[in-house]
Design an enzyme around this catalytic site. Structure first.
Site, mmCIF file in Angstrom:
data_model
loop_
_atom_site.group_PDB
_atom_site.id
_atom_site.type_symbol
_atom_site.label_atom_id
_atom_site.label_comp_id
_atom_site.label_asym_id
_atom_site.label_seq_id
_atom_site.Cartn_x
_atom_site.Cartn_y
_atom_site.Cartn_z
ATOM 1 C CD GLU A 45 59.381 3.995 39.461
ATOM 2 O OE1 GLU A 45 59.270 4.120 38.220
ATOM 3 O OE2 GLU A 45 58.530 3.444 40.165
ATOM 4 C CD GLU B 30 58.908 0.807 46.307
ATOM 5 O OE1 GLU B 30 59.917 1.199 46.921
ATOM 6 O OE2 GLU B 30 58.236 1.533 45.537
#
Length: 692
Positions: free
Chosen positions: A435, A629
């Protein structure tokens, strides 16, 4: 030398006091025009008092008067200097200090006002379902309320009613809990004087029909709503027809029917071993068969830097991934591939552990500053330090050159799959857990939710960058990280930096946090510019974290340590998305899961819904596509519905929705299990299949 003469200067009237002893008299000429603010007791009653200017007009007038006074003062000072006159400057210095103090107080008041406005807007968005833009102001709020009440508001602010005919009262109201039921409509029909029909406003949109309050008509003897401003309505319609229309409207507005959102199933970690080989081809084939029965659109797979280039620099082992991709091709799945430049297993339970390449760890033994470092000097091995993006410390290569060589090798190796269209998208790992964030919450360092984490900028490369930036501002003593920001498991109120009105909002705090967040944005730009070269005409995905704890505090401490400068008085996500927009990426947001109770969220000052709303709408406001997600691997039916509502929001004014969803599944996925059944339901709803 040119000198100001008295005839060149603007003339100023000088008032002298009469000090003669012949008697007391007013030293002010009563026939002269006086400033009523300076001499309030000399106001002329025959002249109307001028209205004090306010707002923008007052600001413009003050600026104009200030410029005129500045011209006059400059002329006087020049004249006095030419004649040898001089005077003390103590009074001017004191006045300047007072003005500076007032400016600072004004800034504090403005920040406080913005914080209040931010909370009001967040409440309207979350609990009132108002479609306000991310950078809304009070004009947007007033316009939304006016439209909600049935008024028309033009772009220039002109507000008016759509019609002036007043018949019966139909009040549209916003309801999140439940739409109008058949029983309620039938009761309303009985109340209508022209039974079996009832009146309804022709201006109500299909969106408004899911919550309507029908007032009693204005027949004699009925005094209800006499003081209200009615919304125009037209003739009665048949009650049964209205019930049928409402049900059809509900079906049209059902988020499961609006759009088809592709669903990708994430293959489990460990499917490729540390030697780069496929572990269990038969088990993978069985897993893919289960996915095919669920009608998923494709699969996603992590491509680990620590495996492919694990032992020697620029020696890539792709054989295991080639075998895996051939199996996926047999099932005709689309494929999303993650360029995983981070470690796995350091912050997760399980037997799988994937580190950074061994040759990188060897370099780190001699130069540990290639890794992120906290205030106590502890190193994080989750990913490479962003401050070495352009430092040649990796066997003669910079950080971004290492990433680019890896991506270019992948593109060359699997060129045939790109040509076939099998590889639909490439996700670029930009930080911890893949991320775009700093490794601020390392479990191996003892971090436990909901700790605020720690800043990761105490290596020599980051400190050099910080000091250089501070010197360029003229404040070299700012060139160091905060010393009062607490530890990994601290809470905001326990620290001097993150507490209410803490140092995070001081001049130094704003300087540091801006530099810290710009380092994150700069890293994304460095890598994405090369990713676009390596993967031309292929969709690029960037994953954004969900850091929702401490979101209800003023500082948003956990987001700050992760690199998102998003306190309550500042939008920290729009600058990030503005940068990502330059590279035409698709944002993938990690949707928070319902793994904790509401009491636990309250204790953590967490707001998953508020954060999700801000991030998703900030991306849409910048024109970016966004996917999702799940954060946890197994959802019940209620959890699935929350994901669906986020992916396909009801009645969005711009019809925005997720462009795809990547589902993290349990491993192995067993047919007949609870998670399997709920996943089947989830996929059908995302595809728009209403058969449950």
């Amino acid at each position: 030398m040119w000198r100001n003469s008295s005839r060149d200067r603007p003339k100023r009237k000088m008032h002298t006091l009469n000090t003669t002893t012949t008697g007391s008299q007013d030293p002010i000429d009563p026939n002269r025009n006086l400033d009523p603010d300076q001499y309030p007791h000399h106001r002329n009653p025959n002249h109307p008092q001028s209205r004090r200017l306010r707002g923008f007009a007052a600001t413009a007038a003050a600026a104009s008067m200030g410029q005129a006074d500045s011209d006059v003062n400059n002329g006087n000072i020049a004249g006095e200097t030419s004649s040898g006159g001089g005077g003390g400057g103590g009074g001017g210095g004191k006045g300047k200090r007072e003005r500076e103090k007032e400016k600072e107080r004004t800034k504090l008041r403005e920040r406080h006002r913005r914080a209040i406005t931010s909370r009001m807007l967040a409440g309207l968005r979350q609990y009132g379902n108002f479609p306000l833009p991310a950078r809304a102001d009070m004009n947007d709020v007033i316009a939304a309320l006016a439209r909600e009440a049935g008024w028309s508001v033009d772009a220039d602010g002109t507000t008016y009613r759509q019609s002036h005919h007043q018949t019966n009262h139909v009040f549209p109201t916003r309801s999140i809990e439940s739409p109008l039921s058949s029983t309620t409509l039938k009761k309303a029909a009985l109340d209508c004087p022209q039974h079996p029909s009832l009146r309804i406003d022709e201006n109500l949109s299909p969106v408004s029909l899911d919550s309507v309050v029908i007032a009693e008509s204005d027949h004699p003897g009925n005094g209800r709503y006499t003081g209200a401003s009615p919304i125009p309505s037209v003739g009665c319609v048949d009650a049964n027809q209205l019930i049928q229309d409402v049900h059809s409207t509900e079906r049209r507005n059902d988020f499961a029917e609006n759009f088809y959102v592709p669903v990708y199933a994430m293959l489990p970690v460990g499917i490729i071993d540390n030697c780069g080989q496929l572990v269990d081809p038969q088990g993978v084939r069985q897993e893919l068969s289960y996915m095919k029965s669920l009608n998923v659109d494709g699969v996603a797979i992590d491509c680990w830097w620590g495996i492919v280039e694990g032992w020697n620099p620029q020696k890539y082992v792709w054989s295991g991934y080639r075998e895996l991709f051939n199996l996926i091709r047999d099932f005709k799945f689309k494929l999303q591939v993650v360029m995983a430049f981070h470690e796995y297993g350091g912050n997760a339970s399980g037997n799988v552990m994937i580190s950074l390449p061994q040759w990188v760890l060897e370099i780190g033994k001699n130069n540990p500053d290639i890794f992120f470092t906290d205030r106590e000097g502890r190193r994080s091995f989750e990913c490479l330090n962003w401050s070495i993006d352009k430092e040649r410390v990796l066997h003669g290569r910079t950080g971004i050159e290492v990433y680019f060589d890896f991506m270019r090798s992948f593109r060359s190796e699997f060129d045939d799959l790109f040509v076939e269209g099998l590889i639909a998208a490439i996700e670029i790992g930009l930080g911890a857990s893949g991320e775009l964030k700093y490794p601020s919450f390392p479990e191996r360092m003892g971090w436990i939710y909901p700790g605020i984490g720690e800043f990761q900028c105490y290596d020599k490369y980051s400190q050099t960058s910080l000091l250089k930036e501070a010197k360029s501002r003229g404040f070299a003593f700012w060139g160091k990280g905060p010393e009062n920001a607490g530890q990994y498991n601290s809470q905001p109120h326990e620290t001097g930096f993150f507490q209410e009105r803490g140092e995070y909002d001081s001049y130094y705090g704003r300087f540091f946090l801006n530099w810290y967040s710009q380092l994150l944005i700069g890293h994304a730009e460095n890598v994405l510019s090369l990713a676009n070269l390596a993967f031309e005409e292929t969709k690029i995905i960037v994953k954004i974290p969900a850091i929702y704890w401490s979101y209800k505090t003023a500082s948003h401490a956990a987001e700050l340590t992760a690199g998102y400068y998003n306190p309550s008085n500042r939008d920290g996500y729009s600058p990030v998305f503005e940068s990502l927009k330059k590279y035409s990426v698709t944002v993938k947001f990690v949707c928070p899961g319902p793994q904790m109770s509401s009491n636990e969220h309250e204790e953590a000052l967490a707001d998953p819904e508020g954060l999700s709303w801000q991030v998703v709408n900030a991306a849409w406001d910048k024109g970016l596509l966004i996917g999702g997600e799940n954060a946890i691997t197994c959802f019940d039916r209620e959890g699935c519905m929350r994901l669906i509502e986020m992916a396909k929001p009801r009645n969005h004014p711009d019809s925005n929705h997720f462009s795809f969803f990547t589902y993290h599944q349990p491993s192995p996925l067993v047919q007949g299990s609870t998670c399997f059944a709920d996943l089947d339901y989830f996929i059908k709803r995302m595809h728009g299949d209403l058969q449950r």
